[in-house]
Design an enzyme around this catalytic site. Structure first.
Site, PDB file in Angstrom:
ATOM      1  N   LYS A   1      -3.503  11.194  -0.701  1.00 22.57           N
ATOM      2  CA  LYS A   1      -4.182  10.278  -1.763  1.00 22.57           C
ATOM      3  C   LYS A   1      -5.686  10.108  -0.942  1.00 22.57           C
ATOM      4  O   LYS A   1      -5.663   9.895   0.251  1.00 22.57           O
ATOM      5  CB  LYS A   1      -3.441   8.861  -1.925  1.00 22.57           C
ATOM      6  CG  LYS A   1      -4.283   7.926  -3.060  1.00 22.57           C
ATOM      7  CD  LYS A   1      -3.307   6.724  -3.232  1.00 22.57           C
ATOM      8  CE  LYS A   1      -4.105   5.894  -4.273  1.00 22.57           C
ATOM      9  NZ  LYS A   1      -2.955   4.625  -4.499  1.00 22.57           N
TER      10      LYS A   1
ATOM     11  N   SER B   1      -2.283   3.284  -9.374  1.00 23.46           N
ATOM     12  CA  SER B   1      -3.628   3.830  -8.927  1.00 23.46           C
ATOM     13  C   SER B   1      -3.580   5.312  -8.396  1.00 23.46           C
ATOM     14  O   SER B   1      -4.325   6.295  -8.453  1.00 23.46           O
ATOM     15  CB  SER B   1      -4.510   3.195  -7.632  1.00 23.46           C
ATOM     16  OG  SER B   1      -3.715   3.220  -6.647  1.00 23.46           O
TER      17      SER B   1
ATOM     18  N   SER C   1       1.332   1.148  -7.075  1.00 22.91           N
ATOM     19  CA  SER C   1       0.563   2.274  -7.288  1.00 22.91           C
ATOM     20  C   SER C   1       1.091   3.369  -6.839  1.00 22.91           C
ATOM     21  O   SER C   1       0.724   4.469  -7.183  1.00 22.91           O
ATOM     22  CB  SER C   1      -0.776   2.220  -6.358  1.00 22.91           C
ATOM     23  OG  SER C   1      -1.634   1.376  -7.204  1.00 22.91           O
TER      24      SER C   1
END
Ligand SMILES: [Mg+2]
Ligand SMILES: [Zn+2]
Lengths: 98, 512, 496
Positions: B81, B156, B180
């Site tokens: 990420k 997210s 997330s």
């Protein structure tokens, strides 16, 4: 409505964010709704409840006073928008130091 | 061969690599090719690191050939990420502000991945600074759900979940502040675990809300998630909130999947009104399966969960308003208006105004408000008290049950654009996942089928006490075993072999 | 230019109320939250890392030594030590702060509710301490393009973050009442005592000129007979003890004039102009800055155990005020003499010189008169001079033994300061020992008598005080190296 566009403008100044008039008009009612619904927390947050700032009960986490190598100056400044004489260059500052 | 590699789990790749049946270079190449082929549609990646990935793969292959001792995941590729610092690649956090920022240091997670021999393919898309539940808030465009490219992949960490679900990487790292990792896992039919707060180092993870953020694994199977969890977890002296204790036995738990005699608490507040029918159907079926596997179901009540969303949307904005103050255009990041006529103050405000997206501005302003003098007690202070009440709810519930379960999300993946102008509707995605962040306990999401009405994945959430992360995996593994026995594979296998998944190019027919 | 009221006149009508904030930079090897070195004067940005540059993703880890120093300072200030306290974030934007918040302590300081007594002019004043808390320093700005390197008129600024994250202890007094016309001196003495105390603790270099001790002085005026506090001003940029006293005197006179004219004192920050001897208006605090404090989530609470605090208490040196009183008595100094020693920053040096064997009065004389002048000339501190207390004691021993006289002793000191070695070596190398040998002196005395017959006659006639002229003549012949007492004795013997 408790949060007016003027309030939002003041908060945006405090947060150092330029907002356009369109943004202000769009944000104010949205923020108002969010804040109004968040006000729910005060229903149960009575005086006898202690607040939690940290999810886990750790205390006294220290490092020993030992010097570790710093970054090479070139690395420290590599991402600077502007640099001069091994220092970060910033636009003139209007406000005084705190 | 290539499709076999892509369909393989990390655990399978691990044994094939160890046996010398495949090289890391082959595995990495296959995944880079898959990214080249389909990421234009999915948009899971913000940057690729092909050159370095292949170098590392060659290095691992050479080390293996030389008989060096390697970790179980050595040579296995992974997607990171774009919120973890990784030298040599930009760390953008999905923001214009950091578009060109290359960190001069590595996150502890990044370093541990490298130490374990995992190979980082690139950085994945995310909602700007991890604020969002759909990855639509990325400054670089949304990620698409591999199940239906018109739908959101969650957020997210939508990029990480989508990368795993579309066979561009067997593993990915995510971060979870209010769901997330778990919410994207749920809506993409993958596995995602938020470890106990303090279980995985936050050093080098660009902070959203410091007291809530936690890095964790994204994978297609429970065992894979556990293997990755084990590789990155453990005490880090650079993170003061890191737990100085051994990592819970997550891999053993994922291998065992034994839930006999386990008391599974169903949280009565997390269901009912506002929950999609198909979500509840699949969730209830999963409960029956777990019961069949030997678990005992109990009903538990956590009355203060009703206040979790409100508390979360005060604590998070407050902390993020402070954490994101540093993006002031003075030392790094986007600088606007430095033409000699504007002051530092003006340049700061202009740069932040231009560099931050709408949701980021929204939350910073709410946080600024919640902390400002005269409002602190009513908002931030009260939210911290709700946090105490939620923690106490968990404590009481964990006295009655070993783990708690709920649907991971109230609904399946919604359409891109559907909720973008209704922040409150968007926030409600995180209804079930937020309490674990507020309390800091371990929590994971596991696929439990497809909702009958839309054919989209549904996730089941398992919550365990702090440092009992192994229980999350134990339940996840039991569910995976029972469901696979029925389906003959995982939920993701169903996507791969369906016409909807044809574009992925990994169907069994293609393989065979 | 501000209107000023006569100081005595202000004091007839008002009581000054003081409030002092002192920042002490700790001398830990590494910074508060990272491992970067803290050495003063390093090249720009060579002592920075991702943590103290506030780079995205970095986290602070607290320096245990800084906590220990904070507790020891707290104990020396007679404070309570918190059994549990947290750090907080003080949020405000400024380019010298890499995170745009200062990691500090807010409503939970590590030390609170203390007091110290300050003595000036023979009166003891109690200064109540509100708190001592831990925080981090900010980076250093250089303003470019302005006339004087000041912020006003600058085109742009340059930042060096070497100082960012250096540990600070902020010590805040409660309002100090009842100091009357001594207010400026009490403030000065308080800071001087604090400096000595912190130095004795060994936790800071406390060099005001280098900024490792910084003082902000608050003062307000309360009309006589009233118990309502007036509006205060906070004067910054006070980098010497003298400037604290002068600035407060100025502010008291300025505020007195404002109030006497029926005006209102503005609550504001003021800056001390050392050269001009006046304060100027800075940032107005009418709209108080909203710092949005909240507990720092990246640091866990500090909970010093009672055992640890007790252990640290046992390491405390004698409090400076007590020590000074004790030494004044032991050495037989007057109050004024001790004040001079203190004022010259020579107390520890005098003590070490006495310990090395010198009589206290002589030790005081060398350090306060002779060496302080030389330090002043070379622009260094006393303890920066290349001479040790043991060497000063050795010089005095040579004087006491009659090997050198005072004048020669000063030359010995020249030699030591010039790096020529210990006093004995300097005497040998420069040939500085006085001549007391009867033969050599006798020849010189005879020559002097012969050259000055009229002086000799006066002495013969009983005017013994005229001998001085002959002694001087002998000294000149002997190049100053004659034993004056011996010369006098020889002259008187010959002319009696
Ligand atoms: Mg302070
Ligand atoms: Zn540093």
């Amino acid at each position: 409505m408790t949060l007016t566009p003027d309030d939002v403008a003041r908060l945006a100044r405090l947060a150092r964010i330029d907002l356009t008039v369109e943004e202000l008009t769009k944000l104010a009612p949205q923020l108002d709704v969010i804040i109004a619904s968040n006000r729910l927390v005060s229903e149960v947050a009575t005086a006898d409840v202690t607040p939690t700032s940290h999810p886990l009960p750790l205390t006294n986490v220290f490092r020993s006073d030992e010097v570790v190598a710093s970054l090479p100056v070139a690395d420290a400044l590599a991402m600077a928008p502007a640099a001069e004489e091994d220092r970060f260059r910033v636009p003139r500052i209007l406000e005084e130091e705190q | 061969m290539s499709a076999d590699i892509l369909r393989a789990t990390a655990a399978e790749l691990s044994s094939e690599l160890a046996a010398g049946n495949v090289s890391s270079v082959e595995v990495v190449t296959a995944h880079l090719d898959q990214i080249t082929r389909i990421d234009e549609d999915v948009h899971a990646f913000l940057s690729l690191d092909a050159g370095r990935a292949l170098d590392r793969a060659r290095h691992i292959d050479a080390a293996r050939a030389a008989g060096e001792a390697l970790g179980p995941l050595a040579g296995v590729p992974l997607a990171l990420k774009d919120v973890f610092a990784y030298r040599g690649l930009p760390t953008t956090c999905g923001s214009r502000t950091l578009e060109n920022w290359v960190p001069p240091y590595d996150a502890t997670v990044t370093r541990r991945l490298a130490d374990a021999g995992l190979i980082i393919l690139g950085k994945t898309n995310m909602d700007e600074f991890a604020m969002g539940s759909s990855t639509e808030n990325s400054a670089f465009g949304p990620t698409h759900n591999p199940w239906d490219l018109d739908r959101i992949p969650g957020g997210s960490g939508g990029g990480s979940a989508a990368a795993v679900a579309s066979f561009m990487a067997p593993l990915a790292m995510g971060t979870d502040t209010g769901g997330s990792i778990r919410q994207p896992a749920a809506v993409t039919g993958t596995v995602g675990v938020k470890p106990t707060y303090g279980g995985v180092s936050r050093f080098g993870l660009v902070a959203l809300a410091s007291s809530l953020d936690q890095g964790g694994p994204c994978a297609r199977t429970v065992l894979d998630a556990a293997l990755l969890h084990e590789a990155v977890a453990g005490h880090d002296p650079r993170d003061s909130t890191s737990i100085p204790a051994p990592v819970p036995p997550v891999v053993a738990a994922a291998r065992s999947g034994d839930v006999s005699g386990m008391r599974i608490g169903v949280v009565s507040e997390l269901g009912g009104e506002g929950y999609q029918d198909g979500v509840e159907v699949r969730f209830n079926e999963a409960l029956v399966l777990l019961q069949k596997a030997g678990a005992e179901l109990v009903e538990v009540s956590c009355p203060h969960f009703a206040y979790a969303l409100a508390a979360y949307y005060l604590i998070l904005p407050a902390e993020c308003s402070s954490n994101l103050a540093r993006f002031d255009a003075m030392r790094y990041g986007l600088r606007i208006g430095d033409d000699g006529t504007h002051s530092a103050e003006e340049v700061m405000s202009a740069s932040r105004g231009a560099g931050f997206g709408e949701e980021v501005k929204r939350r910073i302003i709410i946080g600024t408000y919640a902390l400002s003098s005269g409002y602190y007690d009513a908002y931030y202070g009260s939210a911290q008290k709700v946090r105490t009440l939620i923690r106490q709810d968990f404590e009481r519930a964990f006295a009655e049950a070993d783990v708690l379960v709920s649907p991971t999300t109230p609904t399946t993946a919604f359409r891109i654009g559907e909720r973008i102008d209704d922040p409150m509707a968007m926030y409600k995605n995180d209804l079930c996942t937020i309490p674990s962040n507020l309390a800091g306990n371990a929590s994971g999401s596991f696929p439990c089928g497809l909702a009958p009405e839309d054919g989209l994945p549904v996730g089941l959430q398992v919550m365990a006490p702090a440092m009992a992360d192994d229980r999350v995996y134990r339940v996840g593994a039991a569910l995976e075993r029972e469901l696979s026995a029925i389906w003959g594979g995982t939920v993701i296998d169903q996507l791969a072999d369906s016409t909807a998944g044809d574009y992925l190019g990994v169907s069994r027919e293609g393989v065979l | 230019m501000d209107e000023l009221m006569d100081f005595a006149e202000v004091l007839e009508r008002f009581d000054p109320v003081l409030g002092l904030e002192v920042h002490v930079e700790l001398n830990t090897a590494s910074k508060m939250f990272c491992g970067c070195a803290t050495a003063f004067g390093a090249a720009p940005n060579t002592q920075t890392c991702p943590v103290c540059l506030g780079l995205p993703g970095t986290l602070p880890v607290l320096n245990g030594k800084a906590v220990e120093s904070a507790i020891r300072i707290g104990l020396a200030l007679n404070c309570e030590i918190a059994s549990w306290c947290r750090f907080a974030r003080k949020n405000y934007f400024y380019p010298d702060m890499t995170k745009d918040f200062q990691t500090s302590q807010y409503d939970e300081p590590i030390a609170y509710e203390g007091h110290v007594s300050v003595e000036t002019g023979g009166v003891v004043y109690e200064v109540p301490i509100e708190r001592a808390h831990m925080e981090e320093d900010a980076g250093k700005l250089v303003h470019v393009g302005g006339a004087t390197g000041r912020i006003e008129g600058a085109e742009y600024s340059l930042l060096d973050y070497n100082r960012a994250g250096v540990p600070l202890i902020e010590i805040v007094t409660k309002p100090v009442f009842g100091t009357g016309d001594r207010a400026p001196e009490v403030a000065r003495e308080y800071v001087a005592d604090l400096r000595d105390m912190v130095r004795a603790l060994g936790v800071s270099d406390v060099r005001m000129e280098q900024g490792s001790l910084r003082c902000d002085a608050n003062v307000s005026l309360m009309p006589k007979g009233s118990d309502t506090l007036g509006t205060r001003t906070e004067t910054k940029n006070l980098n010497s003890l003298r400037s604290i006293e002068r600035a407060l005197r100025y502010e008291i006179r300025r505020q007195g004039a404002v109030l006497a004219a029926g005006g209102r004192v503005t609550q504001e920050t003021r800056h001390w102009n050392e050269a001009g001897g006046y304060t100027t208006s800075g940032r107005s605090k009418e709209q108080a800055e909203d710092y949005r404090y909240f507990p720092e989530p990246d640091l866990v609470p500090v909970a010093p155990s009672r055992e640890w605090v007790a252990e640290l208490r046992a390491t405390l040196p004698e409090p400076p005020a007590e020590r000074r009183r004790r030494l004044t008595t032991e050495w037989g100094f007057t109050e004024a003499e001790m004040r001079d020693v203190q004022g010259a920053g020579a107390l520890d040096l005098v003590l070490a010189t006495v310990v090395a064997g010198a009589p206290p009065a002589a030790a005081r004389k060398w350090w306060v008169a002779e060496l302080a002048r030389r330090a002043n000339e070379t622009g260094t501190d006393l303890d920066g001079l290349p001479i040790t207390p043991a060497q000063v004691a050795a010089v005095q021993a040579l004087v006491d033994a009659g090997t050198v006289n005072d004048k020669l002793a000063r030359q010995v000191i020249d030699g030591v300061l010039a790096g020529e070695g210990d006093p004995a070596a300097v005497v040998a190398a420069r040939g500085l020992a006085v001549v007391s040998d009867d033969g050599a002196l006798g020849v010189a005395v005879d020559a002097a008598i012969e050259a000055n017959p009229d002086v000799a006659d006066k002495i013969r006639a009983g005017k013994v005080q005229a001998a001085g002229a002959l002694i001087g003549a002998v000294m000149r012949t002997m190049g100053g190296k004659a034993d004056a007492a011996k010369v006098r004795e020889l002259i008187l013997t010959r002319l009696s």
